[in-house]
Write an enzyme that holds these catalytic residues in place. Structure first.
Site, PDB file in Angstrom:
ATOM      1  N   ALA A 100       0.839  -1.207   0.000  1.00  0.00           N
ATOM      2  CA  ALA A 100       0.000   0.000   0.000  1.00  0.00           C
ATOM      3  C   ALA A 100       0.869   1.251   0.000  1.00  0.00           C
ATOM      4  CB  ALA A 100      -0.925   0.008   1.208  1.00  0.00           C
ATOM      5  N   ASP A 101       0.601   2.142  -0.953  1.00  0.00           N
ATOM      6  CA  ASP A 101       1.248   3.452  -0.923  1.00  0.00           C
ATOM      7  C   ASP A 101       0.283   4.431  -0.249  1.00  0.00           C
ATOM      8  OD1 ASP A 101      -0.670   4.180  -2.844  1.00  0.00           O
ATOM      9  OD2 ASP A 101       0.734   4.026  -4.523  1.00  0.00           O
ATOM     10  N   SER A 102       0.638   5.693  -0.200  1.00  0.00           N
ATOM     11  CA  SER A 102      -0.200   6.668   0.516  1.00  0.00           C
ATOM     12  C   SER A 102      -1.586   6.816  -0.117  1.00  0.00           C
ATOM     13  CB  SER A 102       0.500   8.026   0.595  1.00  0.00           C
ATOM     14  OG  SER A 102       0.781   8.513  -0.699  1.00  0.00           O
ATOM     15  N   ASP A 104      -3.209   4.435  -1.812  1.00  0.00           N
ATOM     16  CA  ASP A 104      -3.932   3.212  -1.448  1.00  0.00           C
ATOM     17  C   ASP A 104      -4.482   3.307  -0.031  1.00  0.00           C
ATOM     18  OD1 ASP A 104      -3.415   1.817  -3.863  1.00  0.00           O
ATOM     19  OD2 ASP A 104      -1.456   1.161  -3.126  1.00  0.00           O
TER      20      ASP A 104
END
Length: 147
Positions: A100-102, A104
Protein backbone atom coordinates in the site's frame (compact mmCIF):
# COMPACT_ATOMS: atom_id res chain seq x y z
CA UNK A 1 -19.10 -1.03 26.43
CA UNK A 2 -22.37 -1.16 28.36
CA UNK A 3 -25.55 -1.46 26.33
CA UNK A 4 -28.98 -1.63 27.94
CA UNK A 5 -31.21 -3.25 25.36
CA UNK A 6 -33.91 -4.89 27.42
CA UNK A 7 -35.03 -5.34 31.00
CA UNK A 8 -36.88 -8.25 32.48
CA UNK A 9 -38.38 -9.49 35.69
CA UNK A 10 -38.65 -13.02 37.10
CA UNK A 11 -42.32 -13.04 36.12
CA UNK A 12 -41.30 -13.08 32.46
CA UNK A 13 -42.24 -9.49 31.65
CA UNK A 14 -39.78 -8.08 29.14
CA UNK A 15 -39.57 -4.49 28.04
CA UNK A 16 -37.52 -3.32 25.07
CA UNK A 17 -35.45 -0.30 26.07
CA UNK A 18 -33.70 0.37 22.81
CA UNK A 19 -34.49 0.16 19.13
CA UNK A 20 -31.08 -1.53 18.71
CA UNK A 21 -32.50 -4.84 19.95
CA UNK A 22 -33.97 -6.50 16.89
CA UNK A 23 -34.95 -9.87 18.32
CA UNK A 24 -35.94 -10.36 21.97
CA UNK A 25 -36.84 -13.77 23.40
CA UNK A 26 -37.78 -14.19 27.05
CA UNK A 27 -39.05 -16.70 29.57
CA UNK A 28 -39.53 -16.72 33.34
CA UNK A 29 -35.81 -16.90 34.02
CA UNK A 30 -34.01 -15.50 31.01
CA UNK A 31 -33.95 -13.02 28.18
CA UNK A 32 -31.95 -13.29 24.98
CA UNK A 33 -31.61 -10.67 22.28
CA UNK A 34 -29.78 -9.93 19.08
CA UNK A 35 -28.64 -6.47 18.12
CA UNK A 36 -27.29 -4.98 14.91
CA UNK A 37 -24.34 -3.60 16.92
CA UNK A 38 -23.61 -6.69 19.04
CA UNK A 39 -23.54 -10.43 18.51
CA UNK A 40 -26.06 -12.72 20.23
CA UNK A 41 -26.24 -12.02 23.95
CA UNK A 42 -28.07 -14.02 26.57
CA UNK A 43 -28.90 -12.96 30.14
CA UNK A 44 -30.37 -15.31 32.71
CA UNK A 45 -31.52 -14.97 36.29
CA UNK A 46 -31.04 -17.67 38.89
CA UNK A 47 -32.95 -17.78 42.16
CA UNK A 48 -30.71 -17.40 45.22
CA UNK A 49 -31.22 -16.77 48.91
CA UNK A 50 -30.82 -13.02 48.36
CA UNK A 51 -33.11 -12.79 45.32
CA UNK A 52 -32.00 -13.20 41.74
CA UNK A 53 -28.45 -13.39 40.39
CA UNK A 54 -27.95 -11.98 36.87
CA UNK A 55 -25.51 -13.67 34.48
CA UNK A 56 -24.49 -12.28 31.09
CA UNK A 57 -22.38 -13.55 28.19
CA UNK A 58 -21.66 -10.14 26.65
CA UNK A 59 -17.88 -10.66 26.90
CA UNK A 60 -18.02 -13.48 24.34
CA UNK A 61 -20.18 -11.30 22.11
CA UNK A 62 -17.64 -8.47 22.29
CA UNK A 63 -14.80 -10.83 21.37
CA UNK A 64 -16.79 -12.10 18.39
CA UNK A 65 -17.59 -8.53 17.29
CA UNK A 66 -13.88 -7.61 17.37
CA UNK A 67 -13.02 -10.69 15.29
CA UNK A 68 -15.71 -9.74 12.76
CA UNK A 69 -14.24 -6.22 12.54
CA UNK A 70 -10.74 -7.59 11.88
CA UNK A 71 -12.13 -10.00 9.27
CA UNK A 72 -13.94 -7.16 7.46
CA UNK A 73 -10.83 -4.96 7.55
CA UNK A 74 -8.72 -7.82 6.11
CA UNK A 75 -11.28 -8.47 3.38
CA UNK A 76 -11.52 -4.79 2.39
CA UNK A 77 -7.73 -4.36 2.33
CA UNK A 78 -7.24 -7.56 0.34
CA UNK A 79 -9.84 -6.43 -2.20
CA UNK A 80 -8.61 -2.82 -2.38
CA UNK A 81 -4.98 -3.83 -2.91
CA UNK A 82 -5.86 -6.76 -5.21
CA UNK A 83 -3.77 -9.08 -3.02
CA UNK A 84 -3.28 -12.40 -4.85
CA UNK A 85 -5.13 -15.45 -3.55
CA UNK A 86 -3.00 -17.42 -1.15
CA UNK A 87 -1.23 -14.34 0.19
CA UNK A 88 -1.88 -14.20 3.94
CA UNK A 89 -3.63 -11.04 5.12
CA UNK A 90 -3.96 -11.02 8.91
CA UNK A 91 -4.47 -8.56 11.74
CA UNK A 92 -0.68 -8.34 12.10
CA UNK A 93 -0.18 -7.48 8.41
CA UNK A 94 1.30 -4.05 7.81
CA UNK A 95 -0.18 -1.88 5.08
CA UNK A 96 3.31 -1.18 3.72
CA UNK A 97 4.18 -4.90 3.55
CA UNK A 98 1.03 -5.48 1.48
CA UNK A 99 2.26 -2.90 -1.03
CA UNK A 100 0.00 0.00 0.00
CA UNK A 101 1.25 3.45 -0.92
CA UNK A 102 -0.20 6.67 0.52
CA UNK A 103 -2.98 6.86 -2.10
CA UNK A 104 -3.93 3.21 -1.45
CA UNK A 105 -4.08 3.94 2.27
CA UNK A 106 -6.41 6.91 1.75
CA UNK A 107 -8.69 4.79 -0.47
CA UNK A 108 -8.69 1.98 2.09
CA UNK A 109 -9.60 4.40 4.88
CA UNK A 110 -12.45 5.77 2.77
CA UNK A 111 -13.72 2.22 2.17
CA UNK A 112 -13.52 1.45 5.90
CA UNK A 113 -15.36 4.68 6.75
CA UNK A 114 -18.13 3.73 4.34
CA UNK A 115 -18.34 0.11 5.52
CA UNK A 116 -18.51 0.99 9.22
CA UNK A 117 -20.33 4.34 8.86
CA UNK A 118 -17.60 6.23 10.74
CA UNK A 119 -15.32 9.21 10.13
CA UNK A 120 -11.59 8.80 10.72
CA UNK A 121 -9.71 12.02 11.34
CA UNK A 122 -6.35 12.51 9.65
CA UNK A 123 -4.36 12.41 12.90
CA UNK A 124 -5.79 9.02 13.89
CA UNK A 125 -5.28 7.63 10.39
CA UNK A 126 -1.58 8.50 10.51
CA UNK A 127 -1.11 6.24 13.56
CA UNK A 128 -2.36 3.14 11.72
CA UNK A 129 0.42 0.71 10.77
CA UNK A 130 -1.24 -2.72 10.91
CA UNK A 131 -4.69 -4.00 10.04
CA UNK A 132 -5.22 -4.58 13.78
CA UNK A 133 -4.52 -0.87 14.38
CA UNK A 134 -7.26 -0.05 11.87
CA UNK A 135 -9.69 -2.53 13.49
CA UNK A 136 -8.97 -1.11 16.97
CA UNK A 137 -9.65 2.42 15.76
CA UNK A 138 -12.88 1.30 14.07
CA UNK A 139 -14.07 -0.43 17.26
CA UNK A 140 -13.29 2.73 19.25
CA UNK A 141 -15.13 5.02 16.82
CA UNK A 142 -18.16 2.72 16.55
CA UNK A 143 -18.36 2.48 20.35
CA UNK A 144 -18.11 6.27 20.74
CA UNK A 145 -20.81 6.72 18.12
CA UNK A 146 -23.28 4.41 19.92
CA UNK A 147 -22.76 5.91 23.38
Amino acid sequence: MAHTLASFSPSGVCRRLSSQATNVIWSQSSVSFHSQKMSFVSISSKPSQLGFKICCSAKEAAIQARKETVDKVCSIVKNQLAVPDGTPVTAESKFSELGADSLDTVEIMMSLEEEFNITVDETSAQDIVTLQDAANLIEKLVTEKTE
